[in-house]
Design a protein around this motif. Structure first.
Motif, mmCIF file in Angstrom:
data_model
loop_
_atom_site.group_PDB
_atom_site.id
_atom_site.type_symbol
_atom_site.label_atom_id
_atom_site.label_comp_id
_atom_site.label_asym_id
_atom_site.label_seq_id
_atom_site.Cartn_x
_atom_site.Cartn_y
_atom_site.Cartn_z
ATOM 1 N N GLY A 224 0.252 -1.536 -0.606
ATOM 2 C CA GLY A 224 0.071 0.067 0.067
ATOM 3 C C GLY A 224 0.762 1.235 0.043
ATOM 4 O O GLY A 224 1.557 1.315 0.393
ATOM 5 N N LEU A 225 0.376 2.628 0.160
ATOM 6 C CA LEU A 225 1.091 3.447 -0.409
ATOM 7 C C LEU A 225 0.041 4.795 0.356
ATOM 8 O O LEU A 225 -1.371 4.808 -0.121
ATOM 9 C CB LEU A 225 1.283 4.273 -1.815
ATOM 10 N N GLU A 226 0.178 5.620 0.869
ATOM 11 C CA GLU A 226 -0.045 6.186 1.330
ATOM 12 C C GLU A 226 0.032 8.131 1.678
ATOM 13 O O GLU A 226 1.547 7.918 2.175
ATOM 14 C CB GLU A 226 -0.373 6.313 3.144
ATOM 15 N N ARG A 227 0.166 8.835 2.190
ATOM 16 C CA ARG A 227 -0.024 10.170 2.081
ATOM 17 C C ARG A 227 0.891 10.484 3.829
ATOM 18 O O ARG A 227 0.092 9.977 4.413
ATOM 19 C CB ARG A 227 0.043 11.103 2.612
ATOM 20 N N VAL A 228 2.214 10.657 4.015
ATOM 21 C CA VAL A 228 2.381 11.102 5.378
ATOM 22 C C VAL A 228 1.218 11.705 6.487
ATOM 23 O O VAL A 228 1.055 11.068 7.694
ATOM 24 C CB VAL A 228 4.029 11.585 5.351
ATOM 25 N N SER A 229 0.922 12.449 5.975
ATOM 26 C CA SER A 229 0.153 13.481 6.485
ATOM 27 C C SER A 229 -1.734 13.009 7.260
ATOM 28 O O SER A 229 -1.526 12.475 8.298
ATOM 29 C CB SER A 229 -0.487 14.700 5.895
ATOM 30 N N ASP A 230 -1.414 11.711 6.584
ATOM 31 C CA ASP A 230 -2.544 10.334 6.646
ATOM 32 C C ASP A 230 -2.342 9.231 7.561
ATOM 33 O O ASP A 230 -2.575 8.915 8.360
ATOM 34 C CB ASP A 230 -3.182 9.949 5.011
ATOM 35 N N GLY A 231 -1.018 8.818 7.087
ATOM 36 C CA GLY A 231 -0.339 7.824 7.905
ATOM 37 C C GLY A 231 -1.101 6.419 7.268
ATOM 38 O O GLY A 231 -2.218 6.289 5.938
#
Length: 175
Positions: free
Chosen positions: A88-95
């Motif tokens: 998976g892949l997420e923005r750091v701000s979303d965690g």
């Protein structure tokens, strides 16, 4: 009836109608102008304008996503051996907050990569639990999971000032 025939009353009534129409026109114009203009609360400060246009930020995020996918080798997952579980892949701000279903008792490898700026905190519910700080420098961090639980909880939270993209991948270890 005498009031309606009184010329002074009739003149006052005509002026009242004209005044009412004028007042209604002014209020309508004020309402339209008020609704169509930018509303700012008295005493509120204007937000600082962005130094980078939204497209630049979006382009930068896409570059970081591609970098993380390449490090994790998920752009062309070769699952002929059946060892790939998920990624998976997420923005750091979303965690990252994921629950991965694993085969109880088997062994796996968890790889986490952060690309961007700053650091993130990684927490994995294994026995004993794994907690470590990971730099957002595109270097993969590997965690071997032996005697896996049926559900693996993985949480990654950005520390203060961290920005970028987080990626993870889970593979079963070959016997």
């Amino acid at each position: 009836m005498a009031l309606l025939g009184n010329p002074v009353m009739m003149h006052g009534l005509r002026n009242s109608r004209r005044d009412a129409i004028l007042l209604a026109s002014i209020l309508s114009a004020a309402l339209v102008t008020g609704c169509s203009s930018d509303h700012k609360d008295i005493g509120s400060k204007d937000p600082k304008p962005s130094t980078t246009p939204p497209s630049a930020t979006s382009d930068q995020t896409k570059v970081l996503e591609k970098k993380v996918e390449e490090v994790l080798r998920v752009t062309h997952v070769d699952d002929t051996n059946g060892l790939f579980v998920e990624s998976g892949l997420e923005r750091v701000s979303d965690g990252v907050h994921t629950r991965s279903a694993l085969a109880n008792g088997k062994s796996y490898t968890l790889v986490v990569v952060c690309a961007g700026v700053g650091k993130v905190r990684l927490a994995v519910t294994t026995k004993p639990p794994v907690r470590q700080t990971v730099e957002c420098n595109s270097v993969p961090v590997r965690q071997r999971i032996t005697d896996a639980p049926a559900q693996l909880l993985t949480d990654v939270e950005g520390l203060a000032g961290a920005t970028g993209v987080i990626g993870w991948r889970i593979d079963e270890l070959a016997k």
